[in-house]
Design a protein around this motif. Structure first.
Motif, PDB file in Angstrom:
ATOM      1  N   GLN A   1     -55.167   6.507-133.446  1.00 28.76           N
ATOM      2  CA  GLN A   1     -56.339   5.526-132.785  1.00 28.76           C
ATOM      3  C   GLN A   1     -57.549   5.364-133.623  1.00 28.76           C
ATOM      4  O   GLN A   1     -58.059   4.151-133.856  1.00 28.76           O
ATOM      5  CB  GLN A   1     -56.670   5.646-131.491  1.00 28.76           C
ATOM      6  N   GLU A   2     -57.627   6.454-134.437  1.00 29.09           N
ATOM      7  CA  GLU A   2     -59.154   6.427-135.260  1.00 29.09           C
ATOM      8  C   GLU A   2     -58.642   5.588-136.433  1.00 29.09           C
ATOM      9  O   GLU A   2     -59.456   4.960-137.017  1.00 29.09           O
ATOM     10  CB  GLU A   2     -59.669   7.839-135.707  1.00 29.09           C
ATOM     11  N   ILE A   3     -57.553   5.852-136.907  1.00 29.66           N
ATOM     12  CA  ILE A   3     -57.213   4.831-138.177  1.00 29.66           C
ATOM     13  C   ILE A   3     -56.946   3.463-137.783  1.00 29.66           C
ATOM     14  O   ILE A   3     -57.662   2.841-138.657  1.00 29.66           O
ATOM     15  CB  ILE A   3     -55.686   5.317-138.724  1.00 29.66           C
ATOM     16  N   GLU A   4     -56.657   3.141-136.612  1.00 28.91           N
ATOM     17  CA  GLU A   4     -56.531   1.587-136.304  1.00 28.91           C
ATOM     18  C   GLU A   4     -57.919   1.295-136.252  1.00 28.91           C
ATOM     19  O   GLU A   4     -58.319  -0.017-136.705  1.00 28.91           O
ATOM     20  CB  GLU A   4     -56.042   1.739-135.062  1.00 28.91           C
ATOM     21  N   ALA A   5     -59.042   1.859-135.738  1.00 29.65           N
ATOM     22  CA  ALA A   5     -60.428   1.550-135.395  1.00 29.65           C
ATOM     23  C   ALA A   5     -60.979   1.214-137.142  1.00 29.65           C
ATOM     24  O   ALA A   5     -61.886   0.472-137.385  1.00 29.65           O
ATOM     25  CB  ALA A   5     -61.096   2.497-134.772  1.00 29.65           C
ATOM     26  N   LEU A   6     -60.589   2.286-137.940  1.00 32.49           N
ATOM     27  CA  LEU A   6     -61.033   2.202-139.090  1.00 32.49           C
ATOM     28  C   LEU A   6     -60.675   0.937-139.886  1.00 32.49           C
ATOM     29  O   LEU A   6     -61.189   0.354-140.625  1.00 32.49           O
ATOM     30  CB  LEU A   6     -60.956   3.498-140.081  1.00 32.49           C
ATOM     31  N   ALA A   7     -59.494   0.760-139.823  1.00 30.64           N
ATOM     32  CA  ALA A   7     -58.741  -0.345-140.534  1.00 30.64           C
ATOM     33  C   ALA A   7     -59.273  -1.756-139.820  1.00 30.64           C
ATOM     34  O   ALA A   7     -59.161  -2.899-140.940  1.00 30.64           O
ATOM     35  CB  ALA A   7     -57.072  -0.388-140.079  1.00 30.64           C
ATOM     36  N   ALA A   8     -59.997  -1.803-138.899  1.00 29.29           N
ATOM     37  CA  ALA A   8     -60.576  -3.048-138.320  1.00 29.29           C
ATOM     38  C   ALA A   8     -61.901  -3.295-139.040  1.00 29.29           C
ATOM     39  O   ALA A   8     -62.445  -4.415-139.121  1.00 29.29           O
ATOM     40  CB  ALA A   8     -60.755  -2.997-136.875  1.00 29.29           C
ATOM     41  N   LEU A   9     -62.422  -2.355-139.665  1.00 23.99           N
ATOM     42  CA  LEU A   9     -63.761  -2.126-140.355  1.00 23.99           C
ATOM     43  C   LEU A   9     -63.604  -2.489-141.916  1.00 23.99           C
ATOM     44  O   LEU A   9     -62.560  -2.164-142.478  1.00 23.99           O
ATOM     45  CB  LEU A   9     -64.615  -0.914-140.193  1.00 23.99           C
TER      46      LEU A   9
END
Length: 180
Positions: free
Chosen positions: A104-112
């Motif tokens: 989930q953290e990687i997905e959130a970072l990937a959106a930035l």
């Protein structure tokens, strides 16, 4: 997961049972999929990892994996970000993050964008670009191994070798842990 490759080492009763290197380094993945653009990078890397799943699973084929330990600056940074959100959990002198929390953290970072990662999470510029591909590799490997959590000891290969040499020469008795 380094810049050019990812190493998978299976340890059985303290001895290396197998060690394999794969061309899945964070910088290599950034270069390989750079033409995909911001929106296409993550889907293409996911597909690439899925295409390699059979070959990567060979590392665990004869092993009953009971722990997944990840080392490196990117997993340390990811662990810090996850721990800031869900609280620090420890196991055996290491931070213990749920694989799903890392995902989930990687997905959130990937959106930035990279500048947004630097600004919002105070990531160093050379970490902000590699954290997503490295994290995707770590999570993919953990899932292939069937690991519900990933342990992050915050010690790398060099520290482990130094510890082994020190023990061999009787220079330390206690197990090394974080901060040792």
């Amino acid at each position: 997961v380094g810049g050019g490759s990812a190493e998978i080492v299976v340890v059985d009763d303290g001895a290396v049972a197998s060690a394999r290197s794969y061309r899945l380094g964070a910088l290599r993945m950034l270069e390989q999929f750079r033409d995909a653009g911001a929106d296409g990078f993550v889907p293409q890397l996911k597909q690439h990892l899925e295409n390699l799943a059979g070959r990567l699973s060979e590392s665990f084929a004869d092993a009953a994996v009971d722990r997944c330990v990840a080392v490196g600056g990117n997993i340390d940074s990811l662990s810090d970000l996850v721990c800031a959100q869900v609280g620090r959990r420890s196991a055996a002198d290491a931070d213990a993050c749920q694989t799903e929390d890392l995902h989930q953290e990687i997905e959130a970072l990937a959106a930035l964008s990279v500048p947004e990662r630097i600004d919002r999470h105070s990531l160093h510029p050379d970490r902000a670009d590699t954290i997503v591909p490295a994290g995707m590799v770590y999570v993919h490997m953990a899932r292939l191994a069937g690991a519900e959590r990933v342990l992050t000891p915050r010690a790398g290969v060099k520290e482990g070798l130094l510890d082994a040499v020190a023990r061999e020469h009787g220079l330390c008795d206690a197990p090394s842990g974080r901060g040792s």
